[in-house]
Design a protein around this motif. Sequence first.
Motif, short mmCIF file in Angstrom:
data_model
loop_
_atom_site.label_atom_id
_atom_site.label_comp_id
_atom_site.label_asym_id
_atom_site.label_seq_id
_atom_site.Cartn_x
_atom_site.Cartn_y
_atom_site.Cartn_z
N LEU A 31 15.62 -21.52 4.10
CA LEU A 31 15.51 -22.79 3.49
C LEU A 31 14.31 -22.85 2.64
O LEU A 31 13.16 -22.18 3.08
CB LEU A 31 15.07 -23.88 4.60
N VAL A 32 14.43 -23.08 1.47
CA VAL A 32 13.43 -22.85 0.34
C VAL A 32 12.71 -24.22 0.02
O VAL A 32 13.43 -25.09 -0.12
CB VAL A 32 13.74 -22.42 -0.93
N GLU A 33 11.41 -24.47 0.25
CA GLU A 33 10.71 -25.75 -0.22
C GLU A 33 10.56 -25.59 -1.78
O GLU A 33 9.88 -24.90 -2.13
CB GLU A 33 9.46 -26.03 0.47
N VAL A 34 11.31 -26.70 -2.65
CA VAL A 34 11.31 -26.20 -3.93
C VAL A 34 10.20 -26.77 -4.51
O VAL A 34 9.56 -28.06 -4.54
CB VAL A 34 12.53 -27.32 -4.50
N LYS A 35 9.56 -25.89 -5.45
CA LYS A 35 8.47 -26.28 -6.31
C LYS A 35 8.72 -26.41 -7.65
O LYS A 35 8.00 -27.19 -8.32
CB LYS A 35 7.42 -25.14 -6.19
#
Length: 341
Positions: A31-35
């Motif tokens: 899971l990637v926290e979108v920047k």
Amino acid sequence: MRAMAFARHGELDVLELMDLPRPEIGPGEVLVEVKACALNHLDVWVRRGIGTKIPMPHIGGCETAGVIAETGPGVKGLQVGQRVLISPGQSCGRCSWCNESLDSLCPEFIIAGHQSQGGFAEYAKARACDVLPISQAWSFAEWAAIPLTFVTAWNMLHHRAGLRAGDTVLIMGAGSGVGTAGIQVARQAGARVLAVASSDEKLKKAAELGAEVLINYQTTDIARAVREATGGQGADIVFEHVGAAQWGAAMKCLRRNGRLVTCGATTGPKVEIDLRFFFTQQLVVSGAYMGSRSELLRCLELVERREFRPVVDSVYPLEQLRAAQERMEQRAVCGKIVVEP
Ligand SMILES: [Zn+2]
């Protein structure tokens, strides 16, 4: 989580700020926290509907940069908090096409944010093998501006068009994301670059990136300018993605035995070829669709070493995705448009 998504196909007004569930990850997923997530014309086509089956409500966005928020069971070598890109092209990694580094011909090939949910949201998930660590050499917005455009430009020039040092390369639509990448890929290989764009402002940027001959098609005949700049010969390679509006001019710019390579049809998909000219001049026309994982890794290495650099036109908050897409469609853009959640 917040996401800019659409529940039906249509124009800009179908894009809405939605509260959607955070993606759930399984074994081998991240899971990637979108920047930051960069825009592509593909987002617009997918929003309008191009016949492929997509999840609804659909979250677009093919080029996602962020930090790892969670790793699923069995994920090795990636840590929570690590800065990463999600590879826009994703394939099976096992078939004969993948084994020959022709990933985008894999029957299972998908583009993140097209056939799967993309990065116009607070979170996005991906298989661990599609999550690529990045350094702090560039900001998240700058990293997001890299993968799809550079891997496509690399595949077009090195693989499809057989680029060699000393070649003369004509870059059509030189102010676009893929155009600004094309200039850099050609220059890095030792080619001479001629750039075509709609404004002097875009051409100034092209010159900064290494283009030597600048052609404003609003005020100059492209084919004549190319002949003048090449001693009447024409270009070895024409890098095309503009489509119908400039196809005729692009073909006229090729020298004998020249190669035209295209990855787009922004102004329309139907073009004409005069076969007599095509075979007597012994021309080659190639299509290119994205590129391979190995080509992407090579590009990222050169970005890391600052031999390639991202060209960011503008950055919008995620909620203003409509305005960002509108700007892209007006083609007043120089480089990539990026949104940040
Ligand atoms: Zn495959």
